[in-house]
Design an enzyme around this catalytic site. Structure first.
Site, PDB file in Angstrom:
ATOM      1  N   GLU A 113       0.855  -1.202   0.000  1.00 15.51           N
ATOM      2  CA  GLU A 113       0.000   0.000   0.000  1.00 15.51           C
ATOM      3  C   GLU A 113       0.881   1.238   0.000  1.00 15.51           C
ATOM      4  O   GLU A 113       2.107   1.126   0.167  1.00 15.51           O
ATOM      5  CB  GLU A 113      -0.937  -0.014   1.211  1.00 15.51           C
ATOM      6  N   HIS A 241      -8.799   9.780   2.497  1.00 18.57           N
ATOM      7  CA  HIS A 241      -8.375   8.671   1.632  1.00 18.57           C
ATOM      8  C   HIS A 241      -8.485   9.157   0.190  1.00 18.57           C
ATOM      9  O   HIS A 241      -9.506   9.737  -0.187  1.00 18.57           O
ATOM     10  CB  HIS A 241      -9.268   7.447   1.864  1.00 18.57           C
ATOM     11  N   ARG A 288      -0.449   8.836   1.605  1.00 19.38           N
ATOM     12  CA  ARG A 288      -1.796   9.358   1.376  1.00 19.38           C
ATOM     13  C   ARG A 288      -1.945  10.865   1.341  1.00 19.38           C
ATOM     14  O   ARG A 288      -2.725  11.398   0.563  1.00 19.38           O
ATOM     15  CB  ARG A 288      -2.697   8.858   2.494  1.00 19.38           C
ATOM     16  N   HIS A 349     -11.345  10.098   6.126  1.00 20.94           N
ATOM     17  CA  HIS A 349     -11.176   8.658   6.350  1.00 20.94           C
ATOM     18  C   HIS A 349     -10.734   8.314   7.761  1.00 20.94           C
ATOM     19  O   HIS A 349     -11.199   7.341   8.349  1.00 20.94           O
ATOM     20  CB  HIS A 349     -10.135   8.158   5.341  1.00 20.94           C
ATOM     21  N   ARG A 384      -0.943   9.043   8.951  1.00 15.13           N
ATOM     22  CA  ARG A 384      -0.870   7.604   9.234  1.00 15.13           C
ATOM     23  C   ARG A 384      -0.414   6.811   8.009  1.00 15.13           C
ATOM     24  O   ARG A 384      -0.922   7.017   6.897  1.00 15.13           O
ATOM     25  CB  ARG A 384      -2.252   7.102   9.654  1.00 15.13           C
TER      26      ARG A 384
HETATM   27  P1  FAD Z   1     -14.363   1.133  15.502  1.00 15.75           P
HETATM   28  O1  FAD Z   1     -14.046  -0.110  14.794  1.00 15.75           O
HETATM   29  O2  FAD Z   1     -14.904   2.237  14.693  1.00 15.75           O
HETATM   30  O3  FAD Z   1     -15.375   0.799  16.669  1.00 15.75           O
HETATM   31  C1  FAD Z   1     -15.959   1.831  17.414  1.00 15.75           C
HETATM   32  C2  FAD Z   1     -17.090   1.255  18.220  1.00 15.75           C
HETATM   33  O4  FAD Z   1     -17.554   2.206  19.183  1.00 15.75           O
HETATM   34  C3  FAD Z   1     -18.310   0.868  17.416  1.00 15.75           C
HETATM   35  O5  FAD Z   1     -18.762  -0.356  17.919  1.00 15.75           O
HETATM   36  C4  FAD Z   1     -19.314   1.972  17.729  1.00 15.75           C
HETATM   37  O6  FAD Z   1     -20.651   1.591  17.605  1.00 15.75           O
HETATM   38  C5  FAD Z   1     -18.969   2.250  19.173  1.00 15.75           C
HETATM   39  N1  FAD Z   1     -19.375   3.559  19.674  1.00 15.75           N
HETATM   40  C6  FAD Z   1     -19.041   4.779  19.199  1.00 15.75           C
HETATM   41  N2  FAD Z   1     -19.604   5.739  19.952  1.00 15.75           N
HETATM   42  C7  FAD Z   1     -20.308   5.120  20.927  1.00 15.75           C
HETATM   43  C8  FAD Z   1     -21.126   5.552  22.007  1.00 15.75           C
HETATM   44  N3  FAD Z   1     -21.359   6.854  22.239  1.00 15.75           N
HETATM   45  N4  FAD Z   1     -21.699   4.620  22.799  1.00 15.75           N
HETATM   46  C9  FAD Z   1     -21.512   3.301  22.573  1.00 15.75           C
HETATM   47  N5  FAD Z   1     -20.769   2.834  21.562  1.00 15.75           N
HETATM   48  C10 FAD Z   1     -20.167   3.722  20.746  1.00 15.75           C
HETATM   49  N6  FAD Z   1      -7.232   0.488   8.914  1.00 15.75           N
HETATM   50  C11 FAD Z   1      -6.268  -0.425   8.662  1.00 15.75           C
HETATM   51  O7  FAD Z   1      -5.329  -0.586   9.459  1.00 15.75           O
HETATM   52  N7  FAD Z   1      -6.341  -1.187   7.524  1.00 15.75           N
HETATM   53  C12 FAD Z   1      -7.336  -1.067   6.618  1.00 15.75           C
HETATM   54  O8  FAD Z   1      -7.369  -1.782   5.618  1.00 15.75           O
HETATM   55  C13 FAD Z   1      -8.341  -0.100   6.852  1.00 15.75           C
HETATM   56  N8  FAD Z   1      -9.354   0.080   5.958  1.00 15.75           N
HETATM   57  C14 FAD Z   1     -10.371   0.940   6.275  1.00 15.75           C
HETATM   58  C15 FAD Z   1     -11.464   1.042   5.411  1.00 15.75           C
HETATM   59  C16 FAD Z   1     -12.550   1.839   5.754  1.00 15.75           C
HETATM   60  C17 FAD Z   1     -13.717   1.955   4.822  1.00 15.75           C
HETATM   61  C18 FAD Z   1     -12.530   2.564   6.975  1.00 15.75           C
HETATM   62  C19 FAD Z   1     -13.684   3.423   7.373  1.00 15.75           C
HETATM   63  C20 FAD Z   1     -11.437   2.488   7.825  1.00 15.75           C
HETATM   64  C21 FAD Z   1     -10.358   1.680   7.482  1.00 15.75           C
HETATM   65  N9  FAD Z   1      -9.243   1.569   8.321  1.00 15.75           N
HETATM   66  C22 FAD Z   1      -8.260   0.652   8.046  1.00 15.75           C
HETATM   67  C23 FAD Z   1      -9.226   2.238   9.628  1.00 15.75           C
HETATM   68  C24 FAD Z   1      -9.625   1.227  10.706  1.00 15.75           C
HETATM   69  O9  FAD Z   1     -10.650   0.417  10.207  1.00 15.75           O
HETATM   70  C25 FAD Z   1     -10.097   1.901  11.965  1.00 15.75           C
HETATM   71  O10 FAD Z   1      -9.206   2.902  12.356  1.00 15.75           O
HETATM   72  C26 FAD Z   1     -10.208   0.884  13.094  1.00 15.75           C
HETATM   73  O11 FAD Z   1     -10.986  -0.204  12.678  1.00 15.75           O
HETATM   74  C27 FAD Z   1     -10.818   1.533  14.317  1.00 15.75           C
HETATM   75  O12 FAD Z   1     -11.113   0.538  15.252  1.00 15.75           O
HETATM   76  P2  FAD Z   1     -11.729   0.959  16.652  1.00 15.75           P
HETATM   77  O13 FAD Z   1     -11.969  -0.285  17.407  1.00 15.75           O
HETATM   78  O14 FAD Z   1     -10.881   2.010  17.240  1.00 15.75           O
HETATM   79  O15 FAD Z   1     -13.097   1.688  16.279  1.00 15.75           O
HETATM   80  C1  SIN Z   2      -7.456   0.851   2.230  1.00 17.87           C
HETATM   81  O1  SIN Z   2      -7.756  -0.325   2.073  1.00 17.87           O
HETATM   82  O2  SIN Z   2      -7.086   1.588   1.328  1.00 17.87           O
HETATM   83  C2  SIN Z   2      -7.564   1.430   3.604  1.00 17.87           C
HETATM   84  C3  SIN Z   2      -6.342   1.145   4.353  1.00 17.87           C
HETATM   85  C4  SIN Z   2      -6.233   2.017   5.564  1.00 17.87           C
HETATM   86  O3  SIN Z   2      -6.976   2.980   5.730  1.00 17.87           O
HETATM   87  O4  SIN Z   2      -5.340   1.749   6.372  1.00 17.87           O
END
Ligand code: FAD
Ligand code: SIN
Length: 522
Positions: A113, A241, A288, A349, A384
């Protein structure tokens, strides 16, 4: 209703779930989440998780790529820690049942990537996050010490403030006793007392009009911690993104993974020009911030609303097996990537900063931890590196679990916490005000606090945010709490912090690019 749990976890993405699994042998755990269990940014992660499991790649190369991508602003100690400990954390989720694709030789199929100098991203097709979420939720459901309450909306963290004591950001000494949460089925606000609390609430993409983030990403955790007088950091660094599918008005925007460029796809302007080499010798696979800014620039010069992603050179079978979700979506929209170029444009993103934590994931509030996208760890610096966020969440949740277990064993529940006070509030009769203010907030942030900023635009943004803040707080004071109003309030707080941090940074660096300051480094 009052509850007592040793560990309260807010959020059911990778950060919250992996933490819960680690602390669950040491006490009763409650996970609350505001939507369905799996709904999270994690679920939509496509590209994969970066990690060095074996040669020829090395920890040092991953460290250097992360530092370079971060534009000199990463905390190097944290970078080294995440990269070296990350390998064990990845092995652990594999043991918990996560599958990653393998090649014909039976080795993990590593992909490339932007900003990576080696093939080092493990993935499960283009559904990596969904696979991780599935495996973690399965383990959670099998653990007798873990309860998972869906449709529970965390409203506020409980501190001495709720006992009528003064607390201040600068003096410290603040303690967290749990959280108030709105049970969305009963409509009641419940008091959840905990010995230790973990905020794992994810990102804040919805403060922008166009984002890849699902609707849950409203910055609730960051705003709750800030309201509780905790510290935040690096808030100005919002990652756009480069390649979201161009579908005007679509919320959220569908992501076309950077891994597609890793397989050879090339960015082109509408006349077919491969423009990225003009901006960076790494072309379409530059970090990015550089790619998103270059696309933004080309779109502005040409008056175009998108650029094109040319995947025509990628073997059709390889594309179908690696990117089934992207292929399905494109075909549904009438785009055949083997023949047609995909229209793409940048979308908000990822938030690189967030709740300030130390190397053990401890916030500035006692008994309160933060991990995942809502946390500001110092790993990402000004930008990032792709696929480092899932890794960061695993490493910090693991570290948080070690200190949390110690912490819980010497902390009592605070029984003097009062229940939620809803006195003087009435049912909202003008929900439209919330929708209107949300639209305005998203316009302000998209118009003035996007990929390219200026002091004048930031000033406009802060002036308008102050008005939105005043109106929304007034509404909050007199209205029965609802998720829509609370999310709006949280998003305004996060937006305000982003603008304040951006105004304080008098340079262009990483993801913060201002036309008023000559770029130092990108
Ligand atoms: P999240 O997975 O967002 O979980 C947050 C949780 O908190 C959810 O369950 C939500 O409902 C809950 N929540 C929020 N507010 C409240 C509240 N007030 N009360 C109760 N619950 C609440 N990163 C990578 O490293 N590789 C990738 O390939 C990648 N691809 C991505 C593709 C997309 C489309 C997106 C959007 C992001 C991507 N990212 C990627 C970034 C990565 O997915 C996120 O940064 C990571 O998953 C965040 O995980 P988390 O557990 O911190 O939060
Ligand atoms: C992607 O698949 O391009 C997202 C990867 C990331 O946000 O880390």
């Amino acid at each position: 209703m009052r509850h007592e749990y040793d560990f309260l976890v807010i959020g059911s993405g990778i950060a919250g779930l992996s933490y819960a699994l680690k602390v669950a042998d040491h006490g009763k755990v409650l996970i609350i989440t505001k939507a369905e269990a799996e709904e999270s940014n994690t679920k939509y992660a496509q590209g994969g998780i970066a990690g060095v499991l074996h040669g020829p790649d090395t920890f040092e190369k991953h460290v250097q790529d992360t530092l370079e991508s971060g534009a000199g602003l990463c905390d190097e100690k944290i970078v080294r820690m995440v990269v070296t400990e990350g390998a064990d954390r990845i092995r652990e989720i594999i043991e918990w049942g996560t599958r990653f694709d393998k090649n014909k030789e039976g080795e993990y199929d590593l992909v490339m990537e932007g900003g990576h100098s080696e093939y080092r991203v493990l993935h499960y097709k283009d559904r990596t996050g969904n696979e991780i979420e599935r495996a973690l939720l399965e383990s959670i459901r099998n653990h007798p010490n873990i309860s998972l309450n869906t449709h529970y909306f965390a409203l506020d963290l409980i501190t001495q403030h709720h006992l009528g004591e003064e607390v201040s950001r600068s003096s410290g000494g603040i303690k967290c006793f749990g959280a108030y949460a709105l049970n969305l089925e009963s409509g009641n606000v419940e008091t959840i007392l905990s010995r230790v609390c973990m905020v794992a609430t994810g990102g804040a993409g919805h403060i922008y009009r166009t984002t890849t983030n699902p609707a849950i990403a409203t910055g609730d955790g960051i705003a709750m911690v800030y309201r509780a007088k905790g510290l935040v950091r690096d808030m100005e660094f919002i990652q756009f993104h480069p390649t979201a599918l161009y579908e005007p008005g679509k919320h959220p925007a569908f992501l076309i993974s950077e891994a597609v460029r890793g397989e050879g796809a090339i960015l082109r302007t509408s006349d077919g020009n491969d423009f990225m080499k003009k901006y960076d010798e790494r072309g379409s696979l530059a970090p990015r911030d550089i790619v998103a800014r270059a696309i933004d620039n080309e779109m502005k010069i040409r008056g175009d609303e998108h650029v094109l992603l040319d995947c025509i050179g990628i073997d059709t079978k390889d594309f179908a097996s690696h990117f089934p979700t992207i292929l399905e979506k494109c075909l549904k929209e009438g785009i055949d990537p083997s023949k047609d170029m995909i229209p793409v444009a940048p979308a908000a993103h990822y938030i690189c900063g967030g709740i300030a934590v130390d190397e053990w994931s401890r916030t500035s509030i006692e008994g309160l931890y933060a991990s995942g996208e809502c946390a500001g760890t110092g790993l990402h610096g000004g930008n990032r590196l792709a696929s480092n966020s899932l890794l960061e969440a695993l490493v910090f949740s693991h570290r948080a679990s070690i200190k949390s277990i110690e912490n819980a064993s010497n902390t009592e529940f605070n029984q003097s916490v009062p229940d939620w006070n809803a006195e003087g509030t009435t049912q909202p009769n003008e929900m439209i005000l919330i929708t209107q203010n949300l639209n305005e907030l998203q316009s302000v942030m998209s118009n003035y606090v996007g990929i390219v900023r200026s002091s004048q635009r930031l000033k406009r943004a802060i002036d308008r945010l102050r008005i939105l803040y005043g109106e929304t707080e007034a509404l909050y004071e007199r209205t029965v709490v609802s998720p829509a109003l609370c999310e709006l309030r949280n998003m305004i707080t996060v937006a305000y912090l982003i603008v304040k941090f951006a105004m304080a940074r008098k340079e262009s660096i990483g993801l913060h690019y201002s036309t008023d300051f000559a770029p130092q480094k990108s």
